[in-house]
Design a protein around this motif. Structure first.
Motif, mmCIF file in Angstrom:
data_model
loop_
_atom_site.group_PDB
_atom_site.id
_atom_site.type_symbol
_atom_site.label_atom_id
_atom_site.label_comp_id
_atom_site.label_asym_id
_atom_site.label_seq_id
_atom_site.Cartn_x
_atom_site.Cartn_y
_atom_site.Cartn_z
ATOM 1 N N UNK A 90 0.845 -1.212 0.000
ATOM 2 C CA UNK A 90 0.000 0.000 0.000
ATOM 3 C C UNK A 90 0.878 1.259 0.000
ATOM 4 N N UNK A 91 1.976 1.193 0.732
ATOM 5 C CA UNK A 91 2.851 2.373 0.870
ATOM 6 C C UNK A 91 3.412 2.820 -0.477
ATOM 7 N N UNK A 92 3.758 1.837 -1.332
ATOM 8 C CA UNK A 92 4.352 2.223 -2.615
ATOM 9 C C UNK A 92 3.336 2.171 -3.759
ATOM 10 N N UNK A 93 2.082 1.949 -3.410
ATOM 11 C CA UNK A 93 0.950 1.947 -4.354
ATOM 12 C C UNK A 93 1.114 0.963 -5.523
ATOM 13 N N UNK A 94 1.904 -0.108 -5.305
ATOM 14 C CA UNK A 94 1.962 -1.132 -6.355
ATOM 15 C C UNK A 94 0.790 -2.074 -6.140
ATOM 16 N N UNK A 95 0.083 -2.380 -7.213
ATOM 17 C CA UNK A 95 -1.119 -3.195 -7.037
ATOM 18 C C UNK A 95 -0.870 -4.627 -7.458
ATOM 19 N N UNK A 96 0.183 -4.864 -8.237
ATOM 20 C CA UNK A 96 0.388 -6.222 -8.706
ATOM 21 C C UNK A 96 1.866 -6.481 -8.853
ATOM 22 N N UNK A 113 7.152 -5.026 -10.314
ATOM 23 C CA UNK A 113 5.904 -4.423 -9.843
ATOM 24 C C UNK A 113 5.221 -3.668 -10.978
ATOM 25 N N UNK A 114 3.920 -3.905 -11.123
ATOM 26 C CA UNK A 114 3.138 -3.125 -12.096
ATOM 27 C C UNK A 114 2.550 -1.934 -11.358
ATOM 28 N N UNK A 115 2.729 -0.757 -11.923
ATOM 29 C CA UNK A 115 2.250 0.443 -11.234
ATOM 30 C C UNK A 115 0.747 0.592 -11.383
ATOM 31 N N UNK A 116 0.148 1.130 -10.317
ATOM 32 C CA UNK A 116 -1.276 1.442 -10.373
ATOM 33 C C UNK A 116 -1.397 2.847 -10.950
ATOM 34 N N UNK A 117 -2.437 3.085 -11.762
ATOM 35 C CA UNK A 117 -2.597 4.457 -12.270
ATOM 36 C C UNK A 117 -2.783 5.444 -11.107
ATOM 37 N N UNK A 118 -2.284 6.660 -11.283
ATOM 38 C CA UNK A 118 -2.382 7.701 -10.240
ATOM 39 C C UNK A 118 -3.836 7.903 -9.829
ATOM 40 N N UNK A 122 -11.751 2.324 -13.241
ATOM 41 C CA UNK A 122 -12.646 1.186 -13.031
ATOM 42 C C UNK A 122 -11.951 -0.112 -13.425
ATOM 43 N N UNK A 123 -10.900 0.025 -14.246
ATOM 44 C CA UNK A 123 -10.253 -1.172 -14.778
ATOM 45 C C UNK A 123 -9.217 -1.732 -13.808
ATOM 46 N N UNK A 124 -9.305 -3.040 -13.578
ATOM 47 C CA UNK A 124 -8.318 -3.701 -12.719
ATOM 48 C C UNK A 124 -6.972 -3.748 -13.432
ATOM 49 N N UNK A 125 -5.903 -3.811 -12.634
ATOM 50 C CA UNK A 125 -4.565 -3.953 -13.212
ATOM 51 C C UNK A 125 -4.165 -5.419 -13.072
ATOM 52 N N UNK A 126 -3.844 -6.053 -14.182
ATOM 53 C CA UNK A 126 -3.456 -7.470 -14.110
ATOM 54 C C UNK A 126 -2.525 -7.811 -15.261
ATOM 55 N N UNK A 127 -1.850 -8.941 -15.110
ATOM 56 C CA UNK A 127 -1.014 -9.474 -16.189
ATOM 57 C C UNK A 127 -1.720 -10.716 -16.729
ATOM 58 N N UNK A 128 -1.697 -10.884 -18.050
ATOM 59 C CA UNK A 128 -2.361 -12.054 -18.642
ATOM 60 C C UNK A 128 -1.698 -12.368 -19.980
ATOM 61 N N UNK A 139 7.935 -12.541 -22.713
ATOM 62 C CA UNK A 139 6.976 -11.466 -22.984
ATOM 63 C C UNK A 139 5.723 -11.677 -22.145
ATOM 64 N N UNK A 140 5.272 -10.600 -21.496
ATOM 65 C CA UNK A 140 4.111 -10.687 -20.609
ATOM 66 C C UNK A 140 3.100 -9.618 -20.996
ATOM 67 N N UNK A 141 1.848 -10.019 -21.205
ATOM 68 C CA UNK A 141 0.792 -9.066 -21.543
ATOM 69 C C UNK A 141 0.184 -8.472 -20.286
ATOM 70 N N UNK A 142 -0.228 -7.215 -20.348
ATOM 71 C CA UNK A 142 -0.892 -6.606 -19.187
ATOM 72 C C UNK A 142 -2.205 -5.933 -19.591
ATOM 73 N N UNK A 143 -2.972 -5.557 -18.562
ATOM 74 C CA UNK A 143 -4.341 -5.080 -18.778
ATOM 75 C C UNK A 143 -4.420 -3.765 -19.544
#
Length: 339
Positions: A90-96, A113-118, A122-128, A139-143
């Protein structure tokens, strides 16, 4: 000459009849138990065969836990491991946090770490969607629609984020590399998104976009690349075969009555596995003829996995002699083998 043509025809017919024979003989094997059930995610099964150790690793995702099972080929030994995802900070606001491990799950070698938007969206942050391209890149796809390219050294664990590919506008659903092992294919990576759009890439120090294939607003949930052919599975239950570099549509099959959740290819035999929400797993045969620049698909086999919402299906070897299936809320991996 006529004789050579006849010989070629006979050879093709022999291959076709062998493949047909093979496929009429899949039977159900003893299932492998897993610690948690499979979450309802596309392509929720990975299989890694380690021939020197006569072992196969199976991995299935349940929420934020990766369940690993290593199974000995004689069926006598199974060992389980669970990999827990690192908790967001929570402190560094990384969500994933994305993690990379040794193939047996013993050591975590890298995390990102994937950064959360400032501003909260509504869109979740995820890797897929994840794929290794040759021996150099993962190679890794993200949301957000971006694809992260990690440079993996041949020795040591100094993995670095080398590039971010920003061509897709919608969340990535799947990423796949050329699986035939042929160095001659120009394209060696394909990515798919929620709008069904496909991007075809050539890897290198800088990845090059070779082609974009439009998607008609229907999710492409699973994609494969084999001998320069893109095989894409959609929410409509259709499978489409495109020539990777030109985007020419070679074939379109109404393969399933419901949403396709997983595709896989056995690279040595050209067998294609498709699995969908209609509880069916189907086996197909792909034939690529470079001289005429044609690709054909033939249906060979069906398995109905009753009362199961299938979420993953993979061949267990390069020839397609066996395949495995996972289902939502099912704490087992179902296996089928040729007799």
């Amino acid at each position: 000459s006529m004789a050579a043509d006849d010989a070629e025809v006979i050879l093709l017919l022999t291959i076709a009849s062998n493949v047909r024979e093979i496929c009429s003989m899949y039977h159900k094997e003893k299932s492998i138990q897993i610690k948690n059930s499979a979450s309802a995610l596309y392509n929720n099964l990975s299989v890694l065969r380690i021939a020197p150790r006569r072992l196969t690793y199976f991995t299935v995702v349940h929420a934020n836990v990766v369940n690993m099972v290593s199974a000995s080929w004689d069926g006598l030994n199974y060992s389980h491991r669970q990999l827990q995802s690192k908790e967001p900070n929570v402190a560094t606001s990384t969500s994933l946090i994305m993690q990379m491990y040794e193939s047996d799950g013993s050591i975590m070698v890298y995390w990102h770490a994937l950064d959360t938007p400032e501003t909260p969206t509504a869109q979740a942050v995820f890797a897929r969607g994840i794929s290794a391209v040759w021996e150099n890149y993962i190679c890794v796809g993200i949301s957000s629609g971006a694809i992260l390219v990690f440079d993996v050294p041949s020795k040591g664990s100094n993995i670095t984020l080398s590039e971010v590919l920003e061509e897709h506008k919608e969340s990535i659903t799947d990423v796949a590399s050329e699986c035939s092992g042929s160095q001659e294919c120009i394209a060696d990576l394909v990515s798919a998104d929620d709008g069904g759009n496909l991007c075809v890439w050539k890897s290198g120090e800088e990845f090059q976009l070779l082609n974009k294939i439009p998607g008609f607003d229907m999710t492409c949930s699973s994609v494969k690349l084999w001998k320069g052919t893109v095989v894409a599975g959609y929410g409509t239950g259709q499978i489409r075969l495109y020539e990777a570099v030109t985007g020419i549509l070679h074939a379109e099959v109404s393969a399933h009555a419901r949403w396709i959740y997983s595709l896989d290819i056995a690279p040595f035999s050209g067998l294609l596995l498709s699995a969908a929400e209609d509880s069916l797993v189907r086996v197909w045969h792909l034939t690529v003829t470079p001289e005429t620049n044609s690709v054909e698909i033939a249906h060979l086999h069906n398995e109905c996995v009753t009362d199961t919402q299938i979420c993953g299906a993979k061949f267990c070897d390069g020839d397609g002699y066996a395949f495995a299936v996972t289902g939502y809320d099912l704490s087992e991996i179902i296996r089928y083998t040729q007799s």
